[in-house]
Design an enzyme around this catalytic site. Structure first.
Site, mmCIF file in Angstrom:
data_model
loop_
_atom_site.group_PDB
_atom_site.id
_atom_site.type_symbol
_atom_site.label_atom_id
_atom_site.label_comp_id
_atom_site.label_asym_id
_atom_site.label_seq_id
_atom_site.Cartn_x
_atom_site.Cartn_y
_atom_site.Cartn_z
ATOM 1 N N CYS A 1 39.253 45.038 49.219
ATOM 2 C CA CYS A 1 38.809 45.766 50.400
ATOM 3 C C CYS A 1 38.139 47.056 49.945
ATOM 4 O O CYS A 1 38.217 47.439 48.789
ATOM 5 C CB CYS A 1 40.013 46.144 51.260
ATOM 6 S SG CYS A 1 41.056 44.739 51.637
ATOM 7 N N ARG B 1 32.754 44.743 49.131
ATOM 8 C CA ARG B 1 34.165 44.601 48.760
ATOM 9 C C ARG B 1 34.966 43.830 49.802
ATOM 10 O O ARG B 1 36.120 43.448 49.552
ATOM 11 C CB ARG B 1 34.798 45.989 48.565
ATOM 12 C CG ARG B 1 34.089 46.833 47.536
ATOM 13 C CD ARG B 1 34.767 48.161 47.412
ATOM 14 N NE ARG B 1 36.126 48.006 46.933
ATOM 15 C CZ ARG B 1 36.470 47.897 45.660
ATOM 16 N NH1 ARG B 1 35.549 47.948 44.733
ATOM 17 N NH2 ARG B 1 37.726 47.745 45.323
ATOM 18 N N TRP C 1 38.928 42.373 53.232
ATOM 19 C CA TRP C 1 38.780 40.999 52.749
ATOM 20 C C TRP C 1 40.211 40.498 52.681
ATOM 21 O O TRP C 1 40.983 40.922 51.835
ATOM 22 C CB TRP C 1 38.112 40.998 51.378
ATOM 23 C CG TRP C 1 37.847 39.641 50.826
ATOM 24 C CD1 TRP C 1 36.903 38.744 51.235
ATOM 25 C CD2 TRP C 1 38.536 39.009 49.748
ATOM 26 N NE1 TRP C 1 36.959 37.613 50.477
ATOM 27 C CE2 TRP C 1 37.941 37.740 49.565
ATOM 28 C CE3 TRP C 1 39.596 39.375 48.911
ATOM 29 C CZ2 TRP C 1 38.376 36.847 48.578
ATOM 30 C CZ3 TRP C 1 40.019 38.496 47.931
ATOM 31 C CH2 TRP C 1 39.408 37.244 47.776
ATOM 32 N N ASN D 1 43.976 48.976 49.844
ATOM 33 C CA ASN D 1 43.346 47.898 49.081
ATOM 34 C C ASN D 1 44.337 47.494 48.002
ATOM 35 O O ASN D 1 44.754 48.337 47.205
ATOM 36 C CB ASN D 1 42.039 48.403 48.445
ATOM 37 C CG ASN D 1 41.442 47.410 47.469
ATOM 38 O OD1 ASN D 1 41.581 46.208 47.654
ATOM 39 N ND2 ASN D 1 40.769 47.899 46.447
ATOM 40 N N GLY D 2 44.731 46.217 47.982
ATOM 41 C CA GLY D 2 45.692 45.754 46.991
ATOM 42 C C GLY D 2 46.695 44.823 47.640
ATOM 43 O O GLY D 2 46.471 44.328 48.749
ATOM 44 N N GLU E 1 25.525 29.121 34.786
ATOM 45 C CA GLU E 1 25.274 30.282 35.637
ATOM 46 C C GLU E 1 24.346 29.918 36.800
ATOM 47 O O GLU E 1 24.571 30.352 37.939
ATOM 48 C CB GLU E 1 24.678 31.412 34.773
ATOM 49 C CG GLU E 1 24.267 32.665 35.509
ATOM 50 C CD GLU E 1 25.400 33.378 36.247
ATOM 51 O OE1 GLU E 1 26.562 33.002 36.111
ATOM 52 O OE2 GLU E 1 25.079 34.315 36.999
ATOM 53 N N LYS F 1 25.385 30.369 40.648
ATOM 54 C CA LYS F 1 24.590 31.171 41.606
ATOM 55 C C LYS F 1 24.298 30.344 42.857
ATOM 56 O O LYS F 1 24.429 30.829 43.968
ATOM 57 C CB LYS F 1 23.261 31.635 40.992
ATOM 58 C CG LYS F 1 23.346 32.729 39.969
ATOM 59 C CD LYS F 1 23.639 34.113 40.525
ATOM 60 C CE LYS F 1 25.098 34.432 40.547
ATOM 61 N NZ LYS F 1 25.743 34.911 39.393
ATOM 62 N N GLU G 1 27.476 29.891 44.945
ATOM 63 C CA GLU G 1 27.939 31.130 45.579
ATOM 64 C C GLU G 1 27.152 31.492 46.822
ATOM 65 O O GLU G 1 27.732 31.858 47.832
ATOM 66 C CB GLU G 1 27.801 32.314 44.600
ATOM 67 C CG GLU G 1 28.851 32.379 43.545
ATOM 68 C CD GLU G 1 28.744 33.682 42.750
ATOM 69 O OE1 GLU G 1 27.708 33.895 42.090
ATOM 70 O OE2 GLU G 1 29.684 34.478 42.797
ATOM 71 N N HIS H 1 27.441 10.921 29.821
ATOM 72 C CA HIS H 1 28.881 10.639 29.793
ATOM 73 C C HIS H 1 29.507 10.729 31.177
ATOM 74 O O HIS H 1 30.709 10.936 31.295
ATOM 75 C CB HIS H 1 29.583 11.588 28.817
ATOM 76 C CG HIS H 1 29.076 11.434 27.417
ATOM 77 N ND1 HIS H 1 29.521 10.459 26.565
ATOM 78 C CD2 HIS H 1 28.106 12.109 26.756
ATOM 79 C CE1 HIS H 1 28.867 10.552 25.421
ATOM 80 N NE2 HIS H 1 27.993 11.555 25.521
ATOM 81 N N LYS I 1 33.197 41.128 45.719
ATOM 82 C CA LYS I 1 32.483 41.565 44.519
ATOM 83 C C LYS I 1 33.388 41.661 43.302
ATOM 84 O O LYS I 1 33.041 41.214 42.227
ATOM 85 C CB LYS I 1 31.796 42.906 44.792
ATOM 86 C CG LYS I 1 30.974 43.431 43.630
ATOM 87 C CD LYS I 1 29.786 42.535 43.331
ATOM 88 C CE LYS I 1 28.984 42.991 42.141
ATOM 89 N NZ LYS I 1 28.110 41.905 41.643
#
Ligand code: AGP
Length: 609
Positions: free
Chosen positions: A2, A27, A74, A100-101, A481, A485, A488, A504, A604
């Site tokens: 958050c 955040r 969040w 936050n936590g 990556e 991307k 996400e 394979h 983030k």
């Protein structure tokens, strides 16, 4: 995760907090809330939704006052509801807090407080802190906070106000980031620098178990036992413009375009007389560096992908054995390491909980820890033995872009530094390799001018549900990556594989609906083999998008779509091939009507396990 911003001063707190919170939205953005104190009353407005939406729902006239705390959420404990949005208050709405936590022992504390008659309004872990402070309140919010925090287990960055003491803003931190912004007749608290940079660049980083007491004209930081601490004020040299969108539609696009500048700044002052000049940044003796006989790179997500590319660089050029580990796995194993093992931790935010825990595990085992970090003053920065910064500037977009390519640049510099030390390459070779590195920012500018072409290619994803990304050697991590991307920001299923692994298993997925992105740059190693894989995909009617080296006619004949990167060394090609994949993901997200800066369910920096 958050975001928090709090204010105390002469100005109206609410508009400042709304503005600051928008810079912290990366955040958390499932709900937001504000509390000001006026006429010895806490005034609270909160709701679910992104900050812009909450801003429309709340009434600023009901939020006057020159002191306040605010929060973008969040969710971890408790669903996304208005009741669970912060701030949370005690029974009498006298004490208001943002957090936050995670309060790990919240259920037992809640049970005890309920037995004592406290009534709870939300299902969050946070609310327990407000009641615990209330339970210990005896005329001093500072003292009550200290007593409450001694009973709390878990992580927190807290902003606290009390209606009975409207001249004080309290902040506390344990394992979640929190800074103080020191202004003129005003002070701030915030989760991150961009939230306050417009008002002050003088910042104090709170450490674990520290409590700050702010008034409009003073600040004091104490430890949990109430002992005053002497804290250093840091001057932040970021331009507040950097933390804005600068005319781009999204931070992600802005940050993609910032890469040439970010790379230039990351190189700045680090190449001298044909050599890498980073010795002064490393807190290790020559002997310690020369004795390093093994490197383990730990990281998460995108940073883990740069670690994989780093493994390739270090083994190929510096001839040092390297292993790459997910930080989350490393921390729960019993890795065999000693004081000749160098741990390299890579993190943009410097706050990723698993990476931080892995560093602590490594240090317990006597290893030396070198971190590659973007956020100066972050926990990983402070806890590592040495740090090499990426000078990407603040990265706001949730999908990491410029942090990734600058991490690759730092890994390359460190590789050549070690190659010199270990004498695996001679001076002439190192200086030639550095010459190629210096050309990268200009080459990247040229590549970015292909944006419209990539935007067009992105259209093929409109009716697709899956995609494969294939690459080899140093470009295999770039395939991973590229897939990350796309996942996400566009919510499409995508997978990255080493191209040779296609046969394979993944080849079974190929049909006319499967776009396959090949990183098929020219090299002396596996280029021909990758061409073979492209033939195999074409034979099964797959759609081939190739990232190729400029002038490569063969690929352009084979692929349905080709994007060309300028010629560079094979090992540096990964820094360029990443760019079109970032743009591809960005435009696929836009075509699907999604906001790439705020992908669902993501935040983030992941500061919880
Ligand atoms: C990248 O696009 C992601 N959002 C994520 O994987 C990120 O790279 C990861 O959480 C690690 O973060 P860090 O670099 O801040 O430690």
């Amino acid at each position: 995760m958050c975001g928090i911003i709090g204010y105390i001063g002469n100005r109206e707190a609410a508009p400042l907090m709304i503005e600051g919170l928008k810079k912290l939205e990366y955040r958390g953005y499932d709900s937001a809330g504000f509390c000001t104190v006026s006429n010895n009353q806490t005034l609270i407005q909160k709701d679910v939704g992104k900050i812009q939406e909450v801003e429309k729902k709340i009434n600023l006239n009901n939020l006057n006052g020159n002191i306040g705390i605010s929060h973008c959420r969040w969710s971890t404990h408790g669903g996304v509801t208005k009741e669970n949005a912060h701030p949370h208050t005690d029974c009498k709405n006298m004490i208001s807090i943002v957090h936050n936590g995670i309060i790990e022992n919240f259920s037992e504390l809640k049970e005890k407080l309920m037995e004592k008659g406290h009534t709870f309004k939300s299902s969050t872990d946070t609310e327990v802190v407000a009641h615990l402070i209330e339970d210990n309140y005896n005329g001093s919010i500072e003292e009550a906070t200290r007593i409450a925090l001694r009973q709390i287990e878990g992580s927190y960055a807290l902003g606290i106000v009390c209606a009975k003491e409207p001249q004080k803003l309290i902040a506390a931190r344990n394992e979640s980031p929190l800074i103080l912004g020191i202004g003129k007749e005003e002070n701030f608290i915030a989760s991150d620098v961009p939230a306050i940079l417009k008002h002050t660049n003088r910042v104090i980083y709170l450490e674990n178990k520290e409590i700050a007491i702010l008034t409009k004209n003073s600040f004091e930081v104490k430890n949990i036992d109430g002992i005053s601490l002497n804290k250093k004020i840091n001057n932040i040299d970021w331009d507040s413009e950097l933390a804005e969108k600068s005319g781009y539609d999204h931070f992600m696009l802005k940050e993609i375009h910032e890469q040439p500048r970010a790379i230039t700044e990351t190189l700045n002052g680090r190449i001298k007389d044909g050599k890498v000049s980073i010795k002064e940044e490393l807190n290790f003796s020559d002997e310690e560096l020369e004795n390093i006989n093994r490197i383990i790179i730990i990281a998460c997500g995108t940073s883990w992908h740069s670690a994989l590319a780093g493994e390739f660089m270090l083994e190929e050029l510096a001839k040092i054995p390297v292993e790459v580990e997910y930080a989350s796995e490393f921390r729960y194993r019993h890795p065999i390491i000693n004081n000749n093992t160098l741990i390299i931790a890579i993190s943009q935010s410097g706050e990723t909980a698993d990476t931080l825990a892995a560093i602590r595990e490594a240090k317990r085992n006597d290893a030396k820890v070198l971190s590659i970090v973007n956020a100066k003053g972050s926990s990983i920065d402070r806890e590592s033995d040495s740090v090499l910064y990426t000078y990407a500037g603040p990265e706001i977009g949730v999908a990491s872009t410029k942090a990734f390519t600058t991490q690759l640049v730092v890994l390359y510099l460190f590789t050549l530094f070690m190659a010199n030390l270990k004498r695996s390459l001679d001076y002439g070779k190192i200086s030639e390799l550095l010459g190629k590195l210096r050309k990268l920012p200009l080459q990247m500018e040229a590549l970015l001018s292909e944006e419209n072409r990539i935007k067009k290619i992105a259209e093929i994803y409109k009716d697709k549900t899956n995609s494969l990304f294939l690459g080899r050697g140093v470009n295999f991590p770039i395939a991973l990556e590229g897939a990350l991307k796309l996942k996400e920001v566009s919510y499409l299923h995508a997978e990255g594989y080493p191209a040779a692994e296609m046969k394979h298993g993944p080849i079974a997925l190929i049909d006319k609906n499967m776009p396959v992105v090949f990183i098929a740059t020219k090299d002396d190693y596996t280029y021909k083999k990758v061409l073979g894989n492209i033939y195999e995909v074409k034979a099964r009617n797959g759609i081939v998008i190739a990232i190729a080296t400029e002038g490569d006619e063969e690929v352009s004949k084979l692929a349905d779509y080709a994007i060309y990167i300028p010629k560079t060394l094979y090992i540096l090609s990964s820094i360029l091939t990443a760019v079109p994949l970032q743009l591809l993901a960005y435009y696929v997200a836009l075509d699907r009507g999604l906001d790439p800066d705020k992908p669902r369910n993501l935040s983030k920096s992941v500061v919880v396990e």
